[in-house]
Scaffold this active site. Structure first.
Site, PDB file in Angstrom:
ATOM      1  N   GLU A 167     -10.280   7.046   3.509  1.00 23.71           N
ATOM      2  CA  GLU A 167     -11.247   6.226   4.215  1.00 23.71           C
ATOM      3  C   GLU A 167     -10.629   4.838   4.320  1.00 23.71           C
ATOM      4  O   GLU A 167      -9.790   4.449   3.503  1.00 23.71           O
ATOM      5  CB  GLU A 167     -12.590   6.240   3.494  1.00 23.71           C
ATOM      6  CG  GLU A 167     -12.862   5.118   2.534  1.00 23.71           C
ATOM      7  CD  GLU A 167     -11.976   5.118   1.308  1.00 23.71           C
ATOM      8  OE1 GLU A 167     -11.391   4.051   1.070  1.00 23.71           O
ATOM      9  OE2 GLU A 167     -11.858   6.118   0.600  1.00 23.71           O
ATOM     10  N   LYS A 208       0.810  -1.222   0.000  1.00 21.11           N
ATOM     11  CA  LYS A 208       0.000   0.000   0.000  1.00 21.11           C
ATOM     12  C   LYS A 208       0.844   1.274   0.000  1.00 21.11           C
ATOM     13  O   LYS A 208       0.426   2.305  -0.520  1.00 21.11           O
ATOM     14  CB  LYS A 208      -0.945  -0.007   1.193  1.00 21.11           C
ATOM     15  CG  LYS A 208      -2.111  -0.963   0.999  1.00 21.11           C
ATOM     16  CD  LYS A 208      -3.197  -0.710   2.010  1.00 21.11           C
ATOM     17  CE  LYS A 208      -4.472  -1.436   1.630  1.00 21.11           C
ATOM     18  NZ  LYS A 208      -4.355  -2.899   1.813  1.00 21.11           N
ATOM     19  N   SER A 247       1.535  -9.824  -1.099  1.00 20.02           N
ATOM     20  CA  SER A 247       1.184  -8.403  -0.949  1.00 20.02           C
ATOM     21  C   SER A 247       1.497  -7.839   0.432  1.00 20.02           C
ATOM     22  O   SER A 247       1.717  -6.643   0.576  1.00 20.02           O
ATOM     23  CB  SER A 247      -0.292  -8.189  -1.287  1.00 20.02           C
ATOM     24  OG  SER A 247      -1.108  -9.044  -0.507  1.00 20.02           O
TER      25      SER A 247
HETATM   26  C1  LIG Z   1      -5.179  -3.874   1.288  1.00 20.73           C
HETATM   27  C2  LIG Z   1      -4.504  -5.152   1.011  1.00 20.73           C
HETATM   28  C3  LIG Z   1      -4.891  -5.980  -0.070  1.00 20.73           C
HETATM   29  C4  LIG Z   1      -6.060  -5.683  -0.956  1.00 20.73           C
HETATM   30  O1  LIG Z   1      -5.949  -4.515  -1.712  1.00 20.73           O
HETATM   31  P1  LIG Z   1      -5.674  -4.544  -3.287  1.00 20.73           P
HETATM   32  O2  LIG Z   1      -5.985  -3.152  -3.709  1.00 20.73           O
HETATM   33  O3  LIG Z   1      -6.591  -5.547  -3.891  1.00 20.73           O
HETATM   34  O4  LIG Z   1      -4.263  -4.908  -3.487  1.00 20.73           O
HETATM   35  C5  LIG Z   1      -4.176  -7.144  -0.290  1.00 20.73           C
HETATM   36  N1  LIG Z   1      -3.149  -7.504   0.506  1.00 20.73           N
HETATM   37  C6  LIG Z   1      -2.755  -6.739   1.542  1.00 20.73           C
HETATM   38  C7  LIG Z   1      -1.612  -7.197   2.383  1.00 20.73           C
HETATM   39  C8  LIG Z   1      -3.418  -5.543   1.839  1.00 20.73           C
HETATM   40  O5  LIG Z   1      -3.017  -4.809   2.868  1.00 20.73           O
END
Ligand SMILES: *Cc1c(COP(=O)(O)O)cnc(C)c1O
Length: 392
Positions: free
Chosen positions: A108, A86, A374
């Site tokens: 938000e 993020k 992610s």
């Molecule tokens: C917020 C988040 C997501 C989902 O958001 P995307 O916009 O779909 O990438 C996925 N993995 C993690 C670790 C997150 O913090």
């Protein structure tokens, strides 16, 4: 309402009050200037490397690979400052806000992770930050609320509607309409009205660019399959976009929750219909009257009733396969990666791992599979521990 600007096929657009059309256009023009401004790009690059920790590693998973009989690599977005991808976006948009002369950031948040990433960017660039958050979510995500406050952000409780993310989105839009001269609305995924989906995809595209270079260096060829989880869809688009014109199978993995048939899930592409949410046309989870449905996922970050418009186009075009993984499978993958590789994944990312496990049987032993990790799972440990207690 503009009907063809910023469209992905029929999806996207700008379904916002008339008063926001001007500000969105201002944002679009400023973003183009920002992208072409060498000093701004050098500054962003410096923050991404020296502050956030890019480039992230591409790790070959020896143990998981022998277990599954394919060559598994993880793109390590979990190693970034803040623990997830993020920050690629919040640093980018906060710098853009500075470039535009804005004085304040609003955001938000549902699970609180985007709020935390915005608070980080606000602190490091000296912006006051207001984060709208449903009262119900505030209670569920105490630790993230405290994190935001530690870094100087104000968390504003939303008491309307179901007091969750979709109500927080409405409040943030209302604030932006009232304060647009001084305020940048920092959206956290490839969602919202044009130009947000394009802009956020650009800021996250560094994931795929690095991956392509790294895999070519390690393997001398492109991967056969790439998987990423899909909430709003930003980590997935960021990973996939570098490979759209290559012969690579791309798989987006949504939150199947308690199962698609139960209706309790977060799988907008696999189980939704076309509708407008958050200022754009896309696949959304709604009832027959167009009311947004309550979603459910074990991972708070995939618990969003919509998805980025570009994903909707990619689904219809068949360029990306979308599938759903339910809570139990994701939890199993969470344990698997922790035990086999010593890496605790975010429950969101665990969905992508579970999907790789599912298809491994159908692949050759020398096929290369890249999974976008992610985020890290420290934030999820207490939730998983609570479930274990329940089971006993
Ligand atoms: C917020 C988040 C997501 C989902 O958001 P995307 O916009 O779909 O990438 C996925 N993995 C993690 C670790 C997150 O913090």
């Amino acid at each position: 309402m503009s009907m063809n600007r910023g469209r992905f096929g029929e999806y996207g657009g700008q379904y916002v009050p008339e008063t926001l059309m001007g500000p969105l256009q201002e944002l679009e023009i400023a973003y183009e200037e920002f992208r072409q401004n060498e000093t701004a790009m050098i500054t962003l690059h410096r923050y991404l490397t020296d502050y956030a920790g890019r480039p992230t590693k591409l790790t070959f998973c020896e143990n998981l690979s022998s277990l599954l009989g394919v060559r598994i690599y993880l793109k390590r977005e979990d190693l970034l400052h803040g623990g997830a991808h993020k920050i690629n976006n919040t640093l980018g948009q906060a710098l853009l806000a500075k470039f535009m002369g804005k004085k304040r950031l609003i955001a938000e948040t549902g699970a609180g992770q985007h709020g935390v990433a915005t608070a980080i960017a606000g602190a490091v660039f000296g912006f006051p930050v207001d984060v709208y958050m449903g009262e119900v979510d505030i209670r569920r995500q105490e630790l993230n609320v405290f994190r935001m406050q530690l870094m100087g952000a104000r968390v504003l409780p939303v008491t309307t509607g179901t007091r969750t993310l979709k109500d927080a989105i409405n409040e943030a839009l209302r604030d932006w309409v009232a304060n647009v001269a001084t305020t940048h609305y920092l959206i956290g995924s490839v969602v919202g009205p044009h130009p947000y989906p394009r802009m956020v995809a650009d800021f996250q595209s560094v994931i795929g660019k690095e991956t392509k270079e790294q895999i070519l260096e390690k393997e001398g060829r492109l991967p056969d399959v790439i998987l990423a989880c899909v909430g709003g869809g930003s980590n997935a688009i960021g990973m996939f976009s570098s490979f759209f014109s290559d012969d690579v199978r791309l798989i987006g993995v949504e939150a199947g929750g308690r199962g698609l048939e139960t209706g309790e899930h977060g799988a907008s592409l696999c189980g939704g219909t076309k509708g407008v949410l958050h200022g754009a046309l896309s696949y959304v989870l709604q009832d027959a009257n167009g009311q947004i449905r309550n979603t459910h996922s074990i991972s708070a970050g995939l618990d969003y009733p919509g998805v980025g418009p570009e994903h909707s186009m990619l689904k219809d075009a068949g360029r990306v396969e979308y599938t759903a993984v339910n809570d139990a499978e994701a939890l199993e993958a969470f344990y698997l990666l922790s035990k086999k590789e010593g890496i605790i994944p975010a429950l969101e990312s665990a969905h992508a791992i579970a999907s790789a496990v599912r298809i491994a049987d159908t692949l050759d032993h020398d096929d290369i599979v890249v999974i976008n990790l992610s985020g890290r799972g420290d934030k999820d440990v207490s939730e998983v521990a609570a479930r274990e207690k329940e089971r006993k």
